[in-house]
Write a protein that holds these residues in place. Structure first.
Motif, PDB file in Angstrom:
ATOM      1  N   LYS A 143       0.816  -1.220   0.000  1.00  8.50           N
ATOM      2  CA  LYS A 143       0.000   0.000   0.000  1.00  8.50           C
ATOM      3  C   LYS A 143       0.848   1.268   0.000  1.00  8.50           C
ATOM      4  O   LYS A 143       0.333   2.359  -0.255  1.00  8.50           O
ATOM      5  CB  LYS A 143      -0.947   0.005   1.194  1.00  8.50           C
ATOM      6  N   LEU A 144       2.154   1.156   0.265  1.00 12.46           N
ATOM      7  CA  LEU A 144       3.046   2.319   0.260  1.00 12.46           C
ATOM      8  C   LEU A 144       3.957   2.338  -0.966  1.00 12.46           C
ATOM      9  O   LEU A 144       4.943   3.086  -0.996  1.00 12.46           O
ATOM     10  CB  LEU A 144       3.895   2.337   1.533  1.00 12.46           C
ATOM     11  N   LEU A 145       3.641   1.556  -1.982  1.00  9.57           N
ATOM     12  CA  LEU A 145       4.488   1.517  -3.169  1.00  9.57           C
ATOM     13  C   LEU A 145       4.568   2.854  -3.892  1.00  9.57           C
ATOM     14  O   LEU A 145       5.547   3.136  -4.591  1.00  9.57           O
ATOM     15  CB  LEU A 145       3.986   0.444  -4.146  1.00  9.57           C
ATOM     16  N   ASP A 146       3.564   3.687  -3.766  1.00  6.96           N
ATOM     17  CA  ASP A 146       3.578   4.989  -4.437  1.00  6.96           C
ATOM     18  C   ASP A 146       4.189   6.079  -3.570  1.00  6.96           C
ATOM     19  O   ASP A 146       4.034   7.273  -3.859  1.00  6.96           O
ATOM     20  CB  ASP A 146       2.153   5.375  -4.855  1.00  6.96           C
ATOM     21  N   LEU A 147       4.892   5.685  -2.523  1.00  3.58           N
ATOM     22  CA  LEU A 147       5.563   6.635  -1.638  1.00  3.58           C
ATOM     23  C   LEU A 147       6.780   7.234  -2.347  1.00  3.58           C
ATOM     24  O   LEU A 147       7.630   6.503  -2.863  1.00  3.58           O
ATOM     25  CB  LEU A 147       6.018   5.924  -0.363  1.00  3.58           C
ATOM     26  N   PRO A 148       6.885   8.569  -2.401  1.00  6.30           N
ATOM     27  CA  PRO A 148       8.093   9.177  -2.974  1.00  6.30           C
ATOM     28  C   PRO A 148       9.289   8.895  -2.064  1.00  6.30           C
ATOM     29  O   PRO A 148       9.197   9.025  -0.848  1.00  6.30           O
ATOM     30  CB  PRO A 148       7.772  10.678  -3.000  1.00  6.30           C
ATOM     31  N   VAL A 149      10.392   8.522  -2.655  1.00  7.03           N
ATOM     32  CA  VAL A 149      11.568   8.167  -1.872  1.00  7.03           C
ATOM     33  C   VAL A 149      12.417   9.409  -1.622  1.00  7.03           C
ATOM     34  O   VAL A 149      13.103   9.905  -2.521  1.00  7.03           O
ATOM     35  CB  VAL A 149      12.403   7.091  -2.591  1.00  7.03           C
ATOM     36  N   ASP A 150      12.329   9.935  -0.419  1.00  7.15           N
ATOM     37  CA  ASP A 150      13.250  10.972   0.037  1.00  7.15           C
ATOM     38  C   ASP A 150      13.404  10.837   1.543  1.00  7.15           C
ATOM     39  O   ASP A 150      12.779   9.972   2.175  1.00  7.15           O
ATOM     40  CB  ASP A 150      12.809  12.374  -0.384  1.00  7.15           C
ATOM     41  N   PHE A 151      14.259  11.648   2.135  1.00  4.86           N
ATOM     42  CA  PHE A 151      14.576  11.491   3.556  1.00  4.86           C
ATOM     43  C   PHE A 151      13.330  11.613   4.429  1.00  4.86           C
ATOM     44  O   PHE A 151      13.096  10.792   5.327  1.00  4.86           O
ATOM     45  CB  PHE A 151      15.619  12.539   3.977  1.00  4.86           C
ATOM     46  N   ASP A 152      12.520  12.617   4.191  1.00  5.72           N
ATOM     47  CA  ASP A 152      11.373  12.881   5.056  1.00  5.72           C
ATOM     48  C   ASP A 152      10.282  11.829   4.912  1.00  5.72           C
ATOM     49  O   ASP A 152       9.720  11.355   5.911  1.00  5.72           O
ATOM     50  CB  ASP A 152      10.798  14.271   4.755  1.00  5.72           C
ATOM     51  N   GLU A 153       9.952  11.451   3.675  1.00  4.73           N
ATOM     52  CA  GLU A 153       8.862  10.502   3.446  1.00  4.73           C
ATOM     53  C   GLU A 153       9.189   9.134   4.039  1.00  4.73           C
ATOM     54  O   GLU A 153       8.326   8.485   4.651  1.00  4.73           O
ATOM     55  CB  GLU A 153       8.569  10.383   1.952  1.00  4.73           C
ATOM     56  N   LEU A 154      10.408   8.683   3.857  1.00  9.40           N
ATOM     57  CA  LEU A 154      10.778   7.379   4.421  1.00  9.40           C
ATOM     58  C   LEU A 154      10.737   7.425   5.947  1.00  9.40           C
ATOM     59  O   LEU A 154      10.221   6.513   6.599  1.00  9.40           O
ATOM     60  CB  LEU A 154      12.168   6.971   3.940  1.00  9.40           C
ATOM     61  N   TRP A 155      11.271   8.501   6.527  1.00 10.59           N
ATOM     62  CA  TRP A 155      11.298   8.606   7.988  1.00 10.59           C
ATOM     63  C   TRP A 155       9.888   8.674   8.560  1.00 10.59           C
ATOM     64  O   TRP A 155       9.583   8.031   9.575  1.00 10.59           O
ATOM     65  CB  TRP A 155      12.097   9.839   8.388  1.00 10.59           C
ATOM     66  N   ASN A 156       9.014   9.426   7.907  1.00 10.52           N
ATOM     67  CA  ASN A 156       7.645   9.574   8.400  1.00 10.52           C
ATOM     68  C   ASN A 156       6.834   8.282   8.285  1.00 10.52           C
ATOM     69  O   ASN A 156       5.771   8.165   8.903  1.00 10.52           O
ATOM     70  CB  ASN A 156       6.923  10.692   7.634  1.00 10.52           C
ATOM     71  N   ASN A 157       7.328   7.328   7.514  1.00 11.57           N
ATOM     72  CA  ASN A 157       6.625   6.050   7.348  1.00 11.57           C
ATOM     73  C   ASN A 157       7.378   4.885   7.976  1.00 11.57           C
ATOM     74  O   ASN A 157       7.182   3.732   7.598  1.00 11.57           O
ATOM     75  CB  ASN A 157       6.376   5.785   5.865  1.00 11.57           C
ATOM     76  N   GLY A 158       8.220   5.208   8.965  1.00 11.55           N
ATOM     77  CA  GLY A 158       8.850   4.163   9.760  1.00 11.55           C
ATOM     78  C   GLY A 158      10.053   3.504   9.134  1.00 11.55           C
ATOM     79  O   GLY A 158      10.417   2.384   9.512  1.00 11.55           O
TER      80      GLY A 158
END
Length: 359
Positions: A143-158
């Protein structure tokens, strides 16, 4: 470049310990001492390498400097996202068709990396999760495959950017066993200087070991979460504070797998050896006797051209029978469910009692 300024670069080979990825631990390793982090009230910009003011950056950062000088800051900042500029190199490995090092602009989605660049999952198996950031990274589900890969997005999603690792997992991967593996690695690599990290990871490892061997108890998941909070709040360096990421993300997104292991003594992915057994489908067995001949404990009964069966009490789960069974028959397979002796109900101590045991 005609500026009149130049300098020499000296290379120091580090000790190789995982904890030396932490900045102050890396400095002590460069100095020739055991790689252990320093208290954070001592800023390296004041007293760092050999007690001198020091500026420490990742080698990947330094590799970008010549490009920025040659092409300009506007060129570099034109790539990436608002909070994460430029590109990032990932080691794309695991259950993906195209493995290797890939360099992508910050902000590209996980789906684009895994499926467009990586080519998707081999044998058309179902995507299950991707772990980013190395051993301390979290598991990100479909369900998180469309998550943009950057420092903030990865950190905010654990999860985290970390060392740039990206491990793809498919439906045959057990997230309980995967989390157990990374906890074991981090426990081994802990410098042991602070008690929360050293003892907390050991306790986590013991809990995971009993879960994957069919000895898990009600309250174990809650205890893992309690220990995660302890490590995040009290560890001295980033090894301890980030160690809970694989544990918390596995529980958050794949709690049902933990429940299957603990309550039903089953590993749905057929990975945890104590929670599976080998069976022979008698309707598919041609009676070739290859499996019986290769069984080291004589756990397989049958006659040539006759049907074969496995005596579970004698089976040591070596897997020889599965390997030698002709592919055109597929008569031998793994089946979920604990082997004899693992199916007895386990008493369920209260959450408070398990917490006392760990601490």
């Amino acid at each position: 470049m005609g500026s009149g300024f130049d300098f020499d670069v000296d290379l120091h080979r580090g000790a190789g310990a995982f904890v030396s990825g932490e900045s102050s631990a890396l400095m002590t390793a460069i100095e020739g001492r055991v790689g252990q982090p320093r208290p954070k009230y001592i800023h390296t910009s004041v007293s760092g390498l050999w007690e001198r003011p020091s500026n420490l950056n990742n080698v990947e950062t330094w590799a970008n400097v010549p490009l920025i000088i040659n092409h300009g800051a506007d060129w570099f900042s034109g790539m990436g996202t608002k909070g994460s500029k430029g590109t990032k190199v990932f080691s794309l490995v695991g259950k993906v068709r195209n493995t290797g090092l890939v360099e992508v602009p910050m902000g590209m989605t996980l789906r684009q990396i895994v499926f467009d660049i990586g080519g998707g999952i081999p044998k058309d198996r179902k995507f299950k999760a991707v772990q980013t950031g190395g051993p301390s990274g979290g598991f990100l589900p479909e369900k998180l495959l469309d998550l943009p890969v950057d420092f903030d997005e990865l950190w905010n999603n654990g999860s985290m950017m970390g060392s740039g690792g990206m491990i793809v997992m498919d439906e045959d991967s057990c997230l309980v066993d995967a989390a157990r593996f990374y906890v074991g690695f981090l426990a081994h690599e802990s410098c042991g200087q602070c008690i929360p990290c050293r003892e907390g990871l050991r306790q986590m490892q013991r809990i995971f070991d009993r879960i994957v061997t069919g000895e898990g108890r009600e309250g174990d998941v809650e205890l893992l979460l309690d220990l995660s909070d302890l490590l995040k709040d009290a560890s001295l360096c980033a090894l301890g504070t980030s160690a809970p990421f694989p544990v918390e993300s596995a529980i958050k997104h794949f709690r049902s797998e933990f429940d299957e292991h603990i309550r039903n003594k089953r590993c749905p992915a057929l990975v945890c050896m104590d929670l599976i057994h080998y069976v022979i489908d008698e309707t598919l067995c041609p009676g070739c006797s290859l499996c019986r001949k290769e069984c080291p404990t004589e756990a397989i009964l049958g006659t040539h051209k006759g049907r074969h069966t496995i005596i579970q009490e004698k089976c040591v789960k070596c897997g020889n029978c599965l390997q030698v069974c002709p592919a055109k028959f597929h008569a031998v397979r793994k089946a979920p469910g604990a082997a004899p002796g693992k199916e007895l109900p386990i008493s369920a101590p209260t959450h408070a009692s398990t917490g006392g045991e760990a601490r």
